[in-house]
Design an enzyme around this catalytic site. Sequence first.
Site, PDB file in Angstrom:
ATOM      1  N   SER A 114      13.551  14.565 -32.144  1.00  0.00           N
ATOM      2  CA  SER A 114      12.705  15.757 -32.179  1.00  0.00           C
ATOM      3  C   SER A 114      11.499  15.631 -33.097  1.00  0.00           C
ATOM      4  O   SER A 114      10.514  16.334 -32.908  1.00  0.00           O
ATOM      5  CB  SER A 114      13.539  16.964 -32.588  1.00  0.00           C
ATOM      6  OG  SER A 114      14.160  16.742 -33.836  1.00  0.00           O
ATOM      7  N   LYS A 129      13.955  25.128 -24.775  1.00  0.00           N
ATOM      8  CA  LYS A 129      12.712  24.365 -24.931  1.00  0.00           C
ATOM      9  C   LYS A 129      12.009  24.299 -23.572  1.00  0.00           C
ATOM     10  O   LYS A 129      11.393  25.276 -23.170  1.00  0.00           O
ATOM     11  CB  LYS A 129      13.024  23.006 -25.540  1.00  0.00           C
ATOM     12  CG  LYS A 129      13.687  23.160 -26.923  1.00  0.00           C
ATOM     13  CD  LYS A 129      13.881  21.860 -27.628  1.00  0.00           C
ATOM     14  CE  LYS A 129      14.782  21.981 -28.843  1.00  0.00           C
ATOM     15  NZ  LYS A 129      14.262  22.852 -29.910  1.00  0.00           N
ATOM     16  N   HIS A 182      15.336  17.681 -26.206  1.00  0.00           N
ATOM     17  CA  HIS A 182      13.912  17.452 -25.937  1.00  0.00           C
ATOM     18  C   HIS A 182      13.677  16.583 -24.706  1.00  0.00           C
ATOM     19  O   HIS A 182      12.542  16.187 -24.443  1.00  0.00           O
ATOM     20  CB  HIS A 182      13.236  16.805 -27.152  1.00  0.00           C
ATOM     21  CG  HIS A 182      13.055  17.771 -28.275  1.00  0.00           C
ATOM     22  ND1 HIS A 182      12.023  18.670 -28.336  1.00  0.00           N
ATOM     23  CD2 HIS A 182      13.821  18.005 -29.368  1.00  0.00           C
ATOM     24  CE1 HIS A 182      12.127  19.408 -29.424  1.00  0.00           C
ATOM     25  NE2 HIS A 182      13.215  19.021 -30.064  1.00  0.00           N
TER      26      HIS A 182
HETATM   27  N1  PMP Z   1      19.034  19.382 -30.822  1.00  0.00           N
HETATM   28  C1  PMP Z   1      17.783  18.972 -31.041  1.00  0.00           C
HETATM   29  C2  PMP Z   1      17.479  17.507 -30.945  1.00  0.00           C
HETATM   30  C3  PMP Z   1      16.776  19.899 -31.333  1.00  0.00           C
HETATM   31  O1  PMP Z   1      15.526  19.504 -31.572  1.00  0.00           O
HETATM   32  C4  PMP Z   1      17.099  21.276 -31.392  1.00  0.00           C
HETATM   33  C5  PMP Z   1      16.029  22.344 -31.623  1.00  0.00           C
HETATM   34  N2  PMP Z   1      15.453  22.377 -32.847  1.00  0.00           N
HETATM   35  C6  PMP Z   1      18.418  21.653 -31.178  1.00  0.00           C
HETATM   36  C7  PMP Z   1      19.355  20.691 -30.876  1.00  0.00           C
HETATM   37  C8  PMP Z   1      18.827  23.080 -31.254  1.00  0.00           C
HETATM   38  O2  PMP Z   1      18.497  23.750 -30.076  1.00  0.00           O
HETATM   39  P1  PMP Z   1      18.327  25.329 -30.077  1.00  0.00           P
HETATM   40  O3  PMP Z   1      16.977  25.616 -30.622  1.00  0.00           O
HETATM   41  O4  PMP Z   1      18.507  25.692 -28.651  1.00  0.00           O
HETATM   42  O5  PMP Z   1      19.413  25.877 -30.949  1.00  0.00           O
END
Ligand code: PMP
Length: 392
Positions: free
Chosen positions: A180, A239, A208
């Site tokens: 991310s 996302k 992502h």
């Molecule tokens: N896994 C990764 C790699 C992320 O970047 C994120 C989001 N920041 C999440 C999980 C968490 O997802 P959510 O925002 O739907 O809780």
Amino acid sequence: MRGFDDLQAELDEMRKEGTFRQLVTLQSEQGARVVINGREVIQLSSNNYLGLTDHPRLKQAAIDAIEKYGVGTGSVRTIAGTLIMHQELEKKLAAFKHTEASLVFQSGFTTNQGVLSAIVSEDDVVISDELNHASIIDGIRLTKAARSVYKHVDMISLERALADTQHYRKRLIVTDGVFSMDGTIAPLPKIVKLAAKYDALIMVDDAHASGVLGENGRGTVNHFGLDGKVDIQVGTLSKAMGVLGGYVAGPQVLIDYLIHKGRPFLFSTSHPPAVTMACIEAVNVLIEEPERIEKLWTNSEFFKQGLRSLGFNTDKSETPITPVMIGDEVLTLKLADKLLENGVFAQGIVFPTVAKGQARIRTIVTSQHSKADLEQALRAFEKAGMELSIIR
Ligand code: PMP
């Protein structure tokens, strides 16, 4: 205030060193351009990869769901909060991911926590990429399993970890599909080979990559032609899918187990009908409007090349997440402020989201940006970068 002196001291320290941040507030809907402080600026900070947050079909699905089913569900899934559309979404996601079954959680974060805390215990080991998302790290902390961390996408380091942990009952390799903060892609074909050699399970967090990589955005597993070879796929609905929630896709036995043991699933109220119906429509749109993904990648290549030719260090990014590496935290935040003054919203990312000394501006282009938007953003980067002597 009494009892909070230590917190106050830490905040004061952050103010002194220039790392205390106010939340940036949007005064408009998401999009290629958003309104901040009353001014329209180019949005380069959201995960709304395909512009689905305000897609008319998703909005209509949510409105219809509210009219028919109301705004809440009144219960956790396992008591009285499973509505017909929750199961429809789970069937759709399983078909989309080419797995037997899937299960939806409240967020991507709780999915990682719920899965990891349920499926390994004190006889097992979790082998984790050092740059995995915080929700994976926290999920591992919630288990009694041992933990082994390997160097980012380094297969020699992973193999060493696997060789050293043969005495555990179960080995689970866990990795982000797309990282991310770096925009790198996990080398899944090599991970699959190593997992077979050392008899390990694999869990991929495609937060992502869903909607971004693979056929119609099916994710990294599909992108590498590895359908059926990765045991557990986690995704988010917040996302590229434009809504909210997380899910895990995998074999039926895993899903049946998580229905009984996945703590966020058991103990937190289920998604409202509007969210769930909008997610169903998001999957439909991914299948029916693949041109959005093509545009995302054209924009991504154009912008990344533009930043590189200006002299910025975008490191090893291979996806629409393009970090502009700065290093120093205060300089990074100054650059973010200057970019905003120049009409571009690109967040500075500092510790603890990334390691100390690795501060960066993280940019994410979406399918909604026009070439003119991206050219304007590049000009703003050039001006701000020169003023701060980051580029020459
Ligand atoms: N896994 C990764 C790699 C992320 O970047 C994120 C989001 N920041 C999440 C999980 C968490 O997802 P959510 O925002 O739907 O809780």
